[in-house]
Every structure is written in C-alpha cells, then in structure tokens.
Motif scaffolding. Structure first.
Motif, PDB file in Angstrom:
ATOM      1  N   TRP A 182       0.827  -1.210   0.000  1.00 36.17           N
ATOM      2  CA  TRP A 182       0.000   0.000   0.000  1.00 36.17           C
ATOM      3  C   TRP A 182       0.857   1.254   0.000  1.00 36.17           C
ATOM      4  N   TYR A 183       0.420   2.241  -0.785  1.00 37.08           N
ATOM      5  CA  TYR A 183       1.060   3.556  -0.826  1.00 37.08           C
ATOM      6  C   TYR A 183       0.002   4.634  -0.619  1.00 37.08           C
ATOM      7  N   MET A 184       0.417   5.725  -0.012  1.00 33.41           N
ATOM      8  CA  MET A 184      -0.469   6.880   0.114  1.00 33.41           C
ATOM      9  C   MET A 184       0.064   8.000  -0.762  1.00 33.41           C
ATOM     10  N   VAL A 185      -0.799   8.523  -1.620  1.00 31.03           N
ATOM     11  CA  VAL A 185      -0.464   9.711  -2.405  1.00 31.03           C
ATOM     12  C   VAL A 185      -0.979  10.912  -1.625  1.00 31.03           C
ATOM     13  N   ALA A 186      -0.117  11.890  -1.393  1.00 25.90           N
ATOM     14  CA  ALA A 186      -0.497  13.040  -0.575  1.00 25.90           C
ATOM     15  C   ALA A 186       0.178  14.301  -1.100  1.00 25.90           C
ATOM     16  N   ALA A 187      -0.373  15.427  -0.696  1.00 20.83           N
ATOM     17  CA  ALA A 187       0.227  16.724  -1.026  1.00 20.83           C
ATOM     18  C   ALA A 187       0.884  17.283   0.230  1.00 20.83           C
ATOM     19  N   VAL A 188       2.153  17.647   0.104  1.00 20.53           N
ATOM     20  CA  VAL A 188       2.902  18.257   1.205  1.00 20.53           C
ATOM     21  C   VAL A 188       3.497  19.554   0.681  1.00 20.53           C
ATOM     22  N   ASP A 189       3.069  20.670   1.270  1.00 25.05           N
ATOM     23  CA  ASP A 189       3.523  21.986   0.801  1.00 25.05           C
ATOM     24  C   ASP A 189       3.269  22.138  -0.699  1.00 25.05           C
ATOM     25  N   ASP A 190       2.075  21.732  -1.135  1.00 29.36           N
ATOM     26  CA  ASP A 190       1.630  21.850  -2.525  1.00 29.36           C
ATOM     27  C   ASP A 190       2.432  20.983  -3.497  1.00 29.36           C
ATOM     28  N   GLU A 191       3.187  20.031  -2.982  1.00 29.57           N
ATOM     29  CA  GLU A 191       3.943  19.115  -3.839  1.00 29.57           C
ATOM     30  C   GLU A 191       3.417  17.694  -3.630  1.00 29.57           C
ATOM     31  N   LEU A 192       3.167  16.983  -4.726  1.00 29.44           N
ATOM     32  CA  LEU A 192       2.634  15.629  -4.635  1.00 29.44           C
ATOM     33  C   LEU A 192       3.743  14.649  -4.240  1.00 29.44           C
ATOM     34  N   ARG A 193       3.467  13.843  -3.217  1.00 30.31           N
ATOM     35  CA  ARG A 193       4.438  12.871  -2.719  1.00 30.31           C
ATOM     36  C   ARG A 193       3.776  11.503  -2.611  1.00 30.31           C
ATOM     37  N   THR A 194       4.606  10.456  -2.573  1.00 26.11           N
ATOM     38  CA  THR A 194       4.123   9.089  -2.389  1.00 26.11           C
ATOM     39  C   THR A 194       4.821   8.491  -1.181  1.00 26.11           C
ATOM     40  N   TYR A 195       4.032   7.923  -0.256  1.00 24.65           N
ATOM     41  CA  TYR A 195       4.572   7.336   0.971  1.00 24.65           C
ATOM     42  C   TYR A 195       4.163   5.876   1.073  1.00 24.65           C
ATOM     43  N   GLU A 202       2.635   6.510  13.889  1.00 25.26           N
ATOM     44  CA  GLU A 202       1.993   7.540  14.710  1.00 25.26           C
ATOM     45  C   GLU A 202       1.084   8.459  13.887  1.00 25.26           C
ATOM     46  N   ALA A 203       0.320   7.881  12.978  1.00 23.81           N
ATOM     47  CA  ALA A 203      -0.580   8.687  12.146  1.00 23.81           C
ATOM     48  C   ALA A 203      -1.738   9.220  12.991  1.00 23.81           C
ATOM     49  N   ALA A 204      -2.054  10.500  12.799  1.00 27.21           N
ATOM     50  CA  ALA A 204      -3.154  11.133  13.531  1.00 27.21           C
ATOM     51  C   ALA A 204      -3.911  12.065  12.594  1.00 27.21           C
ATOM     52  N   ILE A 205      -5.223  12.031  12.690  1.00 26.96           N
ATOM     53  CA  ILE A 205      -6.070  12.900  11.870  1.00 26.96           C
ATOM     54  C   ILE A 205      -6.155  14.278  12.522  1.00 26.96           C
ATOM     55  N   LEU A 206      -5.972  15.309  11.730  1.00 25.49           N
ATOM     56  CA  LEU A 206      -6.041  16.681  12.233  1.00 25.49           C
ATOM     57  C   LEU A 206      -7.424  17.263  11.959  1.00 25.49           C
ATOM     58  N   ASP A 207      -7.791  18.217  12.775  1.00 23.45           N
ATOM     59  CA  ASP A 207      -9.089  18.873  12.583  1.00 23.45           C
ATOM     60  C   ASP A 207      -8.944  20.026  11.591  1.00 23.45           C
ATOM     61  N   ARG A 208      -8.376  19.696  10.448  1.00 24.58           N
ATOM     62  CA  ARG A 208      -8.196  20.679   9.378  1.00 24.58           C
ATOM     63  C   ARG A 208      -8.594  20.027   8.061  1.00 24.58           C
ATOM     64  N   PRO A 209      -9.346  20.723   7.218  1.00 24.76           N
ATOM     65  CA  PRO A 209      -9.787  20.115   5.957  1.00 24.76           C
ATOM     66  C   PRO A 209      -8.621  19.836   5.022  1.00 24.76           C
ATOM     67  N   CYS A 210      -8.748  18.765   4.276  1.00 25.09           N
ATOM     68  CA  CYS A 210      -7.748  18.415   3.266  1.00 25.09           C
ATOM     69  C   CYS A 210      -7.886  19.352   2.072  1.00 25.09           C
ATOM     70  N   ARG A 211      -6.773  19.857   1.599  1.00 29.92           N
ATOM     71  CA  ARG A 211      -6.777  20.733   0.418  1.00 29.92           C
ATOM     72  C   ARG A 211      -6.469  19.875  -0.802  1.00 29.92           C
ATOM     73  N   ARG A 212      -7.499  19.565  -1.542  1.00 32.01           N
ATOM     74  CA  ARG A 212      -7.359  18.684  -2.692  1.00 32.01           C
ATOM     75  C   ARG A 212      -7.131  19.521  -3.951  1.00 32.01           C
ATOM     76  N   PRO A 213      -6.046  19.258  -4.704  1.00 36.65           N
ATOM     77  CA  PRO A 213      -5.784  20.048  -5.923  1.00 36.65           C
ATOM     78  C   PRO A 213      -6.932  19.963  -6.912  1.00 36.65           C
ATOM     79  N   ALA A 214      -7.246  21.063  -7.544  1.00 38.58           N
ATOM     80  CA  ALA A 214      -8.337  21.092  -8.524  1.00 38.58           C
ATOM     81  C   ALA A 214      -8.018  20.148  -9.682  1.00 38.58           C
ATOM     82  N   GLY A 215      -8.992  19.331 -10.047  1.00 37.57           N
ATOM     83  CA  GLY A 215      -8.826  18.426 -11.183  1.00 37.57           C
ATOM     84  C   GLY A 215      -7.957  17.218 -10.922  1.00 37.57           C
TER      85      GLY A 215
END
Length: 322
Positions: A182-195, A202-215
C-alpha cells in the motif's frame, strides 16, 4: 460498437454532473471528434444533452432527466463478479461489506443473468501476494483511510530507508495498492508525494480540511508517477559468457535478462542491474562458471576481488597434494 458507446456516454452523464469531451474520449478510447458526433446522435434521438463552454464547462444532461436503460450483458456481469483481491479488501476493513454487496448484487440480477457471474467467479482468482511477500505492518492504514473519507489532513512520522525519521503534515489524496503493498499519495507543501504505508508511524487525523488540488485524478496521477519512477530507475548493463550448466540460475533472474544467445559451448547473456556493485556480486557468485565480457571496468573489479579473496583465504604451509 457505437450503440454501446452511446449508452456508456448516457450512463456517464447520469453518474457525473458534467463531463468534458476530452474525458469522454479518454474513457471510451476514441477521438474528441467522435464524441462530438455521438452527442449530435444523442440529441437527434431526443436525449437532452447540453454543452457548456468555457472553464469548468463540458457536457451535461438537462436537470431531472434520467434513463432507466441500465441492462448488463454477460461480459459486463462477469467483469463485476471476478474475484476481487481479498487481502486488499480486508486491509481496508471492508471484507464483510464487500461480500455483502456482492451477494446483494447477485440477488438483484435476473435468474438468467446469474450464471455468467458464477461462471466468472469459479474460473478466475486474483491473488496479489508474491511467493516471498514480506510481512509489512499497515497498522496506520485505517487512520489514513478515515482521513480520506472525511477529507482531513494527517500528521505522521515517516521512517525513511536512509536517514532519520521525519514528521510530516500532509493532505491525503488517495491510497494505491501496488501488488500487495500500500502507498499513500499526498500533497505536502503543494507538492505531490508518495509514501509507503508500512513506513508510516503515529498517524493522527487533524481537525483541518484536506486541500485537494483542482482536477486531481488518482488513477491518472499514479500512471504518470509510475512511468516517471520506472524511467528514473538506475540501470547498469553487463554482458557475460556463462556455462550452460548455470543458465537455469541466470534465467531465474528473468526480469533482468535482456539478451541470450549461444556462442560456441557457452551462452552470451546481457543483464540489467541497478548498480555496478550488484553486477559484481552476481559475477562472483558463479565463480568460474561465468566470465565478464563487458564492461571492462567490471571485469577488472572481478579480477581484483578474486585476488583479494585468495589473499584473505590463503592457507599457510605446504600446498595440499593434488
């Protein structure tokens, strides 16, 4: 067939509020010109398709219009009931739900249509695990999945292969199973990364909305990223003369074997490695059964390594009788 394509267009418009001609062409593997002709045909048949131009435009159905034409042919039914990778479904915590959905779907089919479903399920099984799959911890997968479902940012510690662990705050965009990994695709500082999920701690959900790139489209991004990754993989080529007796072991590395030709009583092979060091270990592993032909630098390193082995393992005293 054109009739199947027109039906697909109609159903896609029902599922998605608006679809561009480019997206239709990509999904249905035709040209945009063909899509425009199909839209004319639908309009002529009385289907209220509407074209909206400009940014964010595309094709849509008139508000409230819906067709009931959703019949499935035998091949489509078989594609739905092909055995799904059970391990991956279980990883997501959806094993029971997936089984329940399949039972309900099968029960909803007419009796005559259930046979293709059973036929496919009994003949094709998808097992994503390799024979030597390492046991990877994916304890954080449920947390990442929960963050995706609720469009929330996540904070985690990433265990890099080389270097110290580092904390990340990311906008999770999707999960991808490559084989059984399994891999997670995520945006970090507006750059797409794969983890790699097995390296996330120690993954934790933050009370902040995810900023999903348009399109953003997960499948398209993964296809591009995977192609880029393959292109950037290190490549080191080497040519050897091998004794026929060791060829079964050479072929065991089949994904590395690029060329194989008979040359006298030997076999000339060309293999691809990730590095010179890997090619050196390969050559030394077969002893006198394999000879380095090219590159010359590798041949010299093999000779140097052999001299070092002899020096390190020399037995003092008189030579043993022959």
């Amino acid at each position: 067939m054109r009739a199947d394509r027109l039906l697909s267009i109609l159903l896609l418009l029902q599922v998605h509020r608006r679809v561009t001609a480019r997206d239709f062409a990509r999904r249905l593997e035709v040209s945009e010109r063909t899509i425009l002709r199909d839209m004319d045909a639908l309009s002529g048949a009385g289907v209220p398709v509407v074209a909206e131009r400009g940014a964010g435009g595309g094709w849509s159905l008139l508000e409230g219009y819906q067709t009931k034409l959703t019949g499935l042919n035998a091949a489509e039914i078989q594609s739905l009931f092909l055995a799904r990778p059970a391990r991956l479904i279980a990883d997501l915590g959806l094993k029971q739900e997936a089984e329940s959905a399949m039972i309900k779907l099968q029960a909803s089919l007419p009796a005559a249509s259930r046979e293709p479903a059973d036929f496919a399920r009994q003949r094709i099984l998808v097992d994503t695990r390799g024979w030597r799959d390492p046991a990877e911890s994916i304890a954080c997968l449920p947390v990442l999945l929960d963050a995706l479902w609720h469009d929330r940012q996540v904070r985690f510690v990433y265990m890099r292969v080389l270097g110290e662990p580092g904390e990340r705050t990311a906008d999770p965009l999707g999960l991808v199973a490559k084989g059984s990994v399994w891999y997670m695709v995520a945006a970090v500082d507006d750059e797409l990364r794969t983890y790699r999920v097995s390296r996330i701690r120690e993954a934790a959900i933050l009370d902040r909305p995810c900023r999903r790139p348009a399109g953003f489209d997960l499948a398209e991004h993964w296809a591009r990223a995977a192609a880029d990754f393959r292109e950037k993989l290190p490549r080191y080529y080497a040519t050897f003369l091998a004794s026929p007796g060791v060829m079964r072991w050479v072929r065991y590395r089949g994904w590395r074997l690029e060329e194989e030709t008979t040359e006298g009583e030997s076999v000339r092979v060309r293999l691809r490695f990730d590095s010179e060091e890997e090619a050196l270990q390969f050559a030394l592993g077969f002893g006198g059964e394999i000879e380095v032909i090219d590159p010359r630098e590798l041949r010299m390193k093999v000779l140097s390594s052999v001299e070092a082995i002899l020096a390190r393992n020399r037995v003092d005293g008189p030579a043993a009788p022959t």
